[in-house]
Design a protein around this motif. Structure first.
Motif, PDB file in Angstrom:
ATOM      1  N   SER A   1      -0.753   4.352   0.621  1.00  0.00           N
ATOM      2  CA  SER A   1      -2.043   3.686   0.800  1.00  0.00           C
ATOM      3  C   SER A   1      -2.399   2.935  -0.473  1.00  0.00           C
ATOM      4  N   ARG A   2      -3.336   2.012  -0.362  1.00  0.00           N
ATOM      5  CA  ARG A   2      -3.792   1.291  -1.556  1.00  0.00           C
ATOM      6  C   ARG A   2      -4.462   2.241  -2.537  1.00  0.00           C
ATOM      7  N   GLU A   3      -5.159   3.238  -2.002  1.00  0.00           N
ATOM      8  CA  GLU A   3      -5.817   4.200  -2.880  1.00  0.00           C
ATOM      9  C   GLU A   3      -4.790   4.963  -3.704  1.00  0.00           C
ATOM     10  N   GLN A   4      -3.708   5.379  -3.058  1.00  0.00           N
ATOM     11  CA  GLN A   4      -2.653   6.058  -3.796  1.00  0.00           C
ATOM     12  C   GLN A   4      -2.031   5.136  -4.837  1.00  0.00           C
ATOM     13  N   ALA A   5      -1.816   3.891  -4.482  1.00  0.00           N
ATOM     14  CA  ALA A   5      -1.233   2.951  -5.442  1.00  0.00           C
ATOM     15  C   ALA A   5      -2.101   2.854  -6.693  1.00  0.00           C
ATOM     16  N   ARG A   6      -3.407   2.753  -6.502  1.00  0.00           N
ATOM     17  CA  ARG A   6      -4.318   2.671  -7.654  1.00  0.00           C
ATOM     18  C   ARG A   6      -4.267   3.966  -8.472  1.00  0.00           C
ATOM     19  N   ASP A   7      -4.294   5.103  -7.775  1.00  0.00           N
ATOM     20  CA  ASP A   7      -4.278   6.388  -8.482  1.00  0.00           C
ATOM     21  C   ASP A   7      -2.983   6.571  -9.269  1.00  0.00           C
ATOM     22  N   PHE A   8      -1.878   6.151  -8.690  1.00  0.00           N
ATOM     23  CA  PHE A   8      -0.583   6.357  -9.343  1.00  0.00           C
ATOM     24  C   PHE A   8      -0.406   5.416 -10.530  1.00  0.00           C
ATOM     25  N   VAL A   9      -0.977   4.234 -10.459  1.00  0.00           N
ATOM     26  CA  VAL A   9      -0.964   3.349 -11.626  1.00  0.00           C
ATOM     27  C   VAL A   9      -1.731   4.007 -12.767  1.00  0.00           C
TER      28      VAL A   9
ATOM     29  N   PHE B   1       6.333   1.574 -11.658  1.00  0.00           N
ATOM     30  CA  PHE B   1       6.550   0.792 -10.439  1.00  0.00           C
ATOM     31  C   PHE B   1       5.901   1.534  -9.279  1.00  0.00           C
ATOM     32  N   ILE B   2       5.446   0.761  -8.296  1.00  0.00           N
ATOM     33  CA  ILE B   2       4.877   1.336  -7.084  1.00  0.00           C
ATOM     34  C   ILE B   2       5.764   0.931  -5.913  1.00  0.00           C
ATOM     35  N   LEU B   3       6.357   1.942  -5.259  1.00  0.00           N
ATOM     36  CA  LEU B   3       7.217   1.700  -4.101  1.00  0.00           C
ATOM     37  C   LEU B   3       6.374   1.744  -2.833  1.00  0.00           C
ATOM     38  N   VAL B   4       6.522   0.716  -2.010  1.00  0.00           N
ATOM     39  CA  VAL B   4       5.782   0.653  -0.744  1.00  0.00           C
ATOM     40  C   VAL B   4       6.735   0.243   0.374  1.00  0.00           C
ATOM     41  N   ASP B   5       6.426   0.710   1.580  1.00  0.00           N
ATOM     42  CA  ASP B   5       7.230   0.321   2.736  1.00  0.00           C
ATOM     43  C   ASP B   5       6.351   0.067   3.954  1.00  0.00           C
ATOM     44  N   ASP B   6       6.112   1.097   4.789  1.00  0.00           N
ATOM     45  CA  ASP B   6       5.331   0.892   6.008  1.00  0.00           C
ATOM     46  C   ASP B   6       3.920   0.384   5.732  1.00  0.00           C
ATOM     47  N   LEU B   7       3.369   0.716   4.591  1.00  0.00           N
ATOM     48  CA  LEU B   7       2.043   0.228   4.215  1.00  0.00           C
ATOM     49  C   LEU B   7       1.989  -1.290   4.287  1.00  0.00           C
ATOM     50  N   VAL B   8       3.094  -1.929   3.983  1.00  0.00           N
ATOM     51  CA  VAL B   8       3.183  -3.393   4.025  1.00  0.00           C
ATOM     52  C   VAL B   8       3.628  -3.885   5.395  1.00  0.00           C
ATOM     53  N   TRP B   9       4.736  -3.325   5.896  1.00  0.00           N
ATOM     54  CA  TRP B   9       5.338  -3.878   7.106  1.00  0.00           C
ATOM     55  C   TRP B   9       4.508  -3.621   8.362  1.00  0.00           C
ATOM     56  N   SER B  10       3.695  -2.580   8.367  1.00  0.00           N
ATOM     57  CA  SER B  10       2.906  -2.272   9.573  1.00  0.00           C
ATOM     58  C   SER B  10       1.514  -2.892   9.554  1.00  0.00           C
ATOM     59  N   ASP B  11       1.171  -3.615   8.513  1.00  0.00           N
ATOM     60  CA  ASP B  11      -0.166  -4.206   8.421  1.00  0.00           C
ATOM     61  C   ASP B  11      -0.308  -5.304   9.473  1.00  0.00           C
ATOM     62  N   PRO B  12      -1.317  -5.219  10.343  1.00  0.00           N
ATOM     63  CA  PRO B  12      -1.461  -6.217  11.418  1.00  0.00           C
ATOM     64  C   PRO B  12      -1.740  -7.629  10.904  1.00  0.00           C
ATOM     65  N   ARG B  13      -2.197  -7.757   9.673  1.00  0.00           N
ATOM     66  CA  ARG B  13      -2.467  -9.084   9.108  1.00  0.00           C
ATOM     67  C   ARG B  13      -1.209  -9.765   8.592  1.00  0.00           C
ATOM     68  N   GLY B  14      -0.120  -9.006   8.527  1.00  0.00           N
ATOM     69  CA  GLY B  14       1.130  -9.543   8.031  1.00  0.00           C
ATOM     70  C   GLY B  14       1.497  -8.953   6.689  1.00  0.00           C
ATOM     71  N   ALA B  15       2.794  -8.847   6.441  1.00  0.00           N
ATOM     72  CA  ALA B  15       3.281  -8.201   5.230  1.00  0.00           C
ATOM     73  C   ALA B  15       2.890  -8.959   3.972  1.00  0.00           C
TER      74      ALA B  15
ATOM     75  N   ARG C   1       4.776  -2.860 -11.655  1.00  0.00           N
ATOM     76  CA  ARG C   1       5.231  -3.863 -10.705  1.00  0.00           C
ATOM     77  C   ARG C   1       5.546  -3.201  -9.368  1.00  0.00           C
ATOM     78  N   LEU C   2       5.659  -4.008  -8.350  1.00  0.00           N
ATOM     79  CA  LEU C   2       5.924  -3.519  -7.003  1.00  0.00           C
ATOM     80  C   LEU C   2       7.422  -3.365  -6.753  1.00  0.00           C
ATOM     81  N   TYR C   3       7.753  -2.363  -5.959  1.00  0.00           N
ATOM     82  CA  TYR C   3       9.110  -2.083  -5.520  1.00  0.00           C
ATOM     83  C   TYR C   3       9.010  -1.981  -3.999  1.00  0.00           C
TER      84      TYR C   3
END
Length: 235
Positions: A176-184, A190-204, A13-15
Motif C-alpha cells: 500500500s502507499r501507506e506502507q511505502a511511506r512508512d518503510f521509507v 528501495f520500495i518493491l511494488v507489484d499488484d499495488l500498481v498493476w491492479s489499480d483501475p486508473r492504470g499502472a 527508488r522504486l523496484y
C-alpha cells in the motif's frame, strides 16, 4: 565499538515487479509509459515456468524497454530453478533469489558480472548470512510460502536495524502507499511494488507516479526530522 560514517542516504527508488508472465505482449505495450511515470531503479521480471528457449525469448522481448529506460532487469529465481545460465543468455542484469540455499547455489554462476538479490530471509541471522555471502541487496516484507506477510511494524523494525548497521541496500515490499511511506521513513533504500500498481483501475502509470511522489515526500519528511543519519556504531 567503532563509529562508521556512511555517505548521506540517497532518496529511495522504486523496484517494480511484473505479474507472472507467459506472454509479454501486453506488458511490452504498457511498460514504456509505466517506466516513464516515476523513477524506477529496477524491474523484477517474473516468468511462468517454461522451457529455457521460451523463457529467454520472453525476457528478450522486455529487455530493450526496461534497460532502455535506465532500469536494471532482474529475473525472479523461482522460475529459473537451477538454470542460472538463463540470466546471461537472456541479457538480464541479474536475479532475485529466495532463501540462503538458492543464493549460495546461484553465486558461482552470477558473480561478479550480475546483480544478485536475496529475499526469503525471515530472521536477522539469515539476513546477515545473505550479506556475508555477497548479496547485492536484501528484501524484507514479502509473503512466505504460505502467502503470509509479516506485519508492517515487523518490516519497519527489520529495515531500521539493517539500515543502521549494514552497507548493502535494503528493499521493502510495500502492499500500500501507506506502507511505502512508512518503510521509507524506516530506512528502506528501495520500495518493491507489484499488484499495488498493476491492479489499480486508473492504470499502472498513474499508480506508479503517485507512489513515486509519496516516496519522495516521505523521504523529505524523514530528512527534516532527522531520521536517516549517516553514522552508525559497529563492533
Amino acid at each position: 565499538m567503532a563509529t562508521k560514517s556512511f555517505p548521506p542516504r540517497p532518496a529511495p527508488r522504486l523496484y517494480l515487479a511484473t505479474p507472472a508472465l507467459d506472454d509479454p505482449a501486453r506488458l511490452t505495450a504498457d511498460l514504456p509509459a509505466v517506466l516513464a511515470a516515476a523513477d524506477v531503479a529496477a524491474v523484477l521480471v517474473r516468468l511462468k515456468p517454461a522451457d529455457p528457449r521460451t523463457m529467454v525469448s520472453r525476457v528478450k522481448a522486455l529487455a530493450p524497454i526496461i534497460q532502455g529506460s535506465g532500469a536494471a532487469l532482474l529475473l525472479d529465481g523461482e522460475a529459473l530453478g537451477n538454470q542460472f545460465e538463463l540470466v546471461a543468455r537472456s541479457g538480464a542484469d541479474g536475479a532475485h533469489l529466495t532463501g540462503i540455499a538458492a543464493l549460495e547455489e546461484a553465486m558461482p554462476a552470477l558473480k561478479p558480472d550480475r546483480i544478485v538479490g536475496a529475499g526469503g530471509l525471515p530472521t536477522r541471522h539469515e539476513s546477515m548470512s545473505a550479506g556475508e555471502r555477497g548479496a547485492d541487496y536484501v528484501l524484507f516484507g514479502e509473503t512466505d510460502a504460505q502467502g503470509i506477510r509479516p506485519s508492517s511494524e515487523a518490516v519497519a523494525e527489520r529495515l531500521g536495524w539493517w539500515a543502521e548497521l549494514f552497507e548493502p541496500p535494503c528493499v521493502a515490499y510495500a502492499a500500500s502507499r501507506e506502507q511505502a511511506r512508512d518503510f521509507v521513513a524506516a530506512g528502506a533504500d528501495f520500495i518493491l511494488v507489484d499488484d499495488l500498481v498493476w491492479s489499480d483501475p486508473r492504470g499502472a502509470a498513474v499508480a506508479l507516479a503517485e507512489l513515486g511522489e509519496a516516496i519522495g515526500a516521505a523521504f523529505a519528511s524523514a530528512a527534516r526530522t532527522g531520521h536517516g543519519g549517516t553514522e552508525v556504531s559497529q563492533a
